[in-house]
Design an enzyme around this catalytic site. Structure first.
Site, PDB file in Angstrom:
ATOM      1  N   ASP A  47       0.840  -1.206   0.000  1.00 20.12           N
ATOM      2  CA  ASP A  47       0.000   0.000   0.000  1.00 20.12           C
ATOM      3  C   ASP A  47       0.874   1.254   0.000  1.00 20.12           C
ATOM      4  O   ASP A  47       0.359   2.379  -0.046  1.00 20.12           O
ATOM      5  CB  ASP A  47      -1.024  -0.013   1.141  1.00 20.12           C
ATOM      6  N   SER A  48       2.208   1.061   0.009  1.00 17.12           N
ATOM      7  CA  SER A  48       3.116   2.187  -0.239  1.00 17.12           C
ATOM      8  C   SER A  48       2.815   2.823  -1.587  1.00 17.12           C
ATOM      9  O   SER A  48       3.259   3.941  -1.852  1.00 17.12           O
ATOM     10  CB  SER A  48       4.575   1.720  -0.204  1.00 17.12           C
ATOM     11  N   LYS A 116      -0.787  -9.426   3.200  1.00 22.43           N
ATOM     12  CA  LYS A 116       0.008  -8.935   4.324  1.00 22.43           C
ATOM     13  C   LYS A 116      -0.829  -7.947   5.109  1.00 22.43           C
ATOM     14  O   LYS A 116      -1.578  -7.154   4.518  1.00 22.43           O
ATOM     15  CB  LYS A 116       1.295  -8.251   3.824  1.00 22.43           C
ATOM     16  N   GLU A 186      10.000  -3.739  10.129  1.00 22.36           N
ATOM     17  CA  GLU A 186      10.333  -2.435   9.531  1.00 22.36           C
ATOM     18  C   GLU A 186      10.858  -1.467  10.596  1.00 22.36           C
ATOM     19  O   GLU A 186      10.234  -1.283  11.651  1.00 22.36           O
ATOM     20  CB  GLU A 186       9.090  -1.849   8.841  1.00 22.36           C
TER      21      GLU A 186
HETATM   22  O1  KIV Z   1       3.699  -1.071   1.499  1.00 21.25           O
HETATM   23  C1  KIV Z   1       4.873  -1.482   1.392  1.00 21.25           C
HETATM   24  O2  KIV Z   1       5.558  -1.282   0.390  1.00 21.25           O
HETATM   25  C2  KIV Z   1       5.420  -2.211   2.522  1.00 21.25           C
HETATM   26  C3  KIV Z   1       6.907  -2.419   2.539  1.00 21.25           C
HETATM   27  C4  KIV Z   1       7.580  -1.173   2.940  1.00 21.25           C
HETATM   28  C5  KIV Z   1       7.292  -3.569   3.408  1.00 21.25           C
HETATM   29  O3  KIV Z   1       4.722  -2.593   3.404  1.00 21.25           O
END
Ligand code: KIV
Length: 268
Positions: A47-48, A116, A186
């Site tokens: 979700d980044s 995730k 993280e």
């Molecule tokens: O959303 C994402 O890209 C992540 C990574 C930083 C692990 O959760």
């Protein structure tokens, strides 16, 4: 030449203290293909994407429909790597039933192999357990959890004191007991991530968590230097594609303005 057999959850869990797991984000078919062809083990539709491609200042505004759109595209570019999709904010925090429905939609509509979700409180572990019981593999995410950015006071290193480290250890054990197949760690001191990694039997995948994890994950656009304003200490840029892109576009503009493009070789 990489082995073409698709990576499975069992392949990843077998890597505990073995060959390091490599995970990279991708949000579309084009980048997923590039990442997959480079031989990573897992692709994360994180979700980044809210920050990286939608220009938001946090991941809180990302919706499940948006994640499904991006994950469906990424799936088309992904041949070998295991595809993991983030459940975004408010799609699993309220109840285990929400988590199950959201995970079910991701699996059914995108063709991903796992979801995730963030956090390790008892109620979150219960949601993980219920999703795993549905037959959906779950990757956990501890330490700095971006969906809690405001509660955590920004993107800060977690687990610096004894109480913080104890909490991380408890949460990791809880997620393992609930059936998570791997856990992202993280932003935490390397020594803490190493101890968490040693305390659980599932692989840990670090980002800003030192070398003691069972694998590493980076955001593709950051590691390729496409996101030039973003430079946290842990980030290593393996290319400067932002600079290369700007230079290419400047050259195109100059050649167009000077009448040098298109030349005969690029005309019919
Ligand atoms: O959303 C994402 O890209 C992540 C990574 C930083 C692990 O959760």
């Amino acid at each position: 030449m990489t082995d073409e057999k698709p990576i499975t959850i069992r392949d990843l869990t077998a890597r505990k203290r073995g060959e390091k797991i490599v995970m990279v984000t991708a949000y579309d078919a084009l980048f997923a293909r590039i990442v997959d062809e480079a031989g990573v083990d897992a692709i994360l539709v994180g979700d980044s994407l809210g920050n990286v491609v939608a220009g938001l200042d946090s991941t809180l505004g990302v919706t499940l429909d948006q994640m499904i759109y991006h994950a469906t595209a990424a799936r088309r570019g992904c041949r070998r790597a295991l595809l993991v999709v983030d459940l975004p904010f408010m799609t699993y925090q309220v109840s285990a039933e929400d988590a199950m429905r959201s995970a079910g939609r991701v699996m059914q509509e995108t063709g991903a192999q796992a979801v995730k979700l963030e956090g390790g409180a008892p109620s979150r572990a219960e949601s993980v357990r219920r999703v795993v019981e549905m037959g959906v593999p779950v990757m956990g995410h501890l330490g700095f959890t971006p969906q809690s950015v405001h509660a955590l006071g920004g993107a800060r290193v977690q687990g610096r004191d004894d109480a913080g480290e104890r909490r991380l250890l408890e949460e990791a054990k809880r997620l393992e007991d609930a059936g998570a197949f791997a856990i992202v760690l993280e932003l935490m001191p390397a020594a803490v991530a190493r101890r968490v990694t040693e305390a659980v039997t599932v692989p840990t995948i670090g980002i800003g968590a030192g070398a003691g994890c069972d694998g590493q994950v980076l955001v593709l656009h950051d590691m390729l230097g496409l996101n030039s304003g973003f430079a946290p200490k842990f980030l290593k840029r393996y290319a400067e594609l932002g600079d290369a892109a700007r230079e290419a576009i400047r050259t195109f503009a100059a050649e167009t303005r000077e009448g040098r493009y298109p030349d005969d070789a690029h005309s019919f």
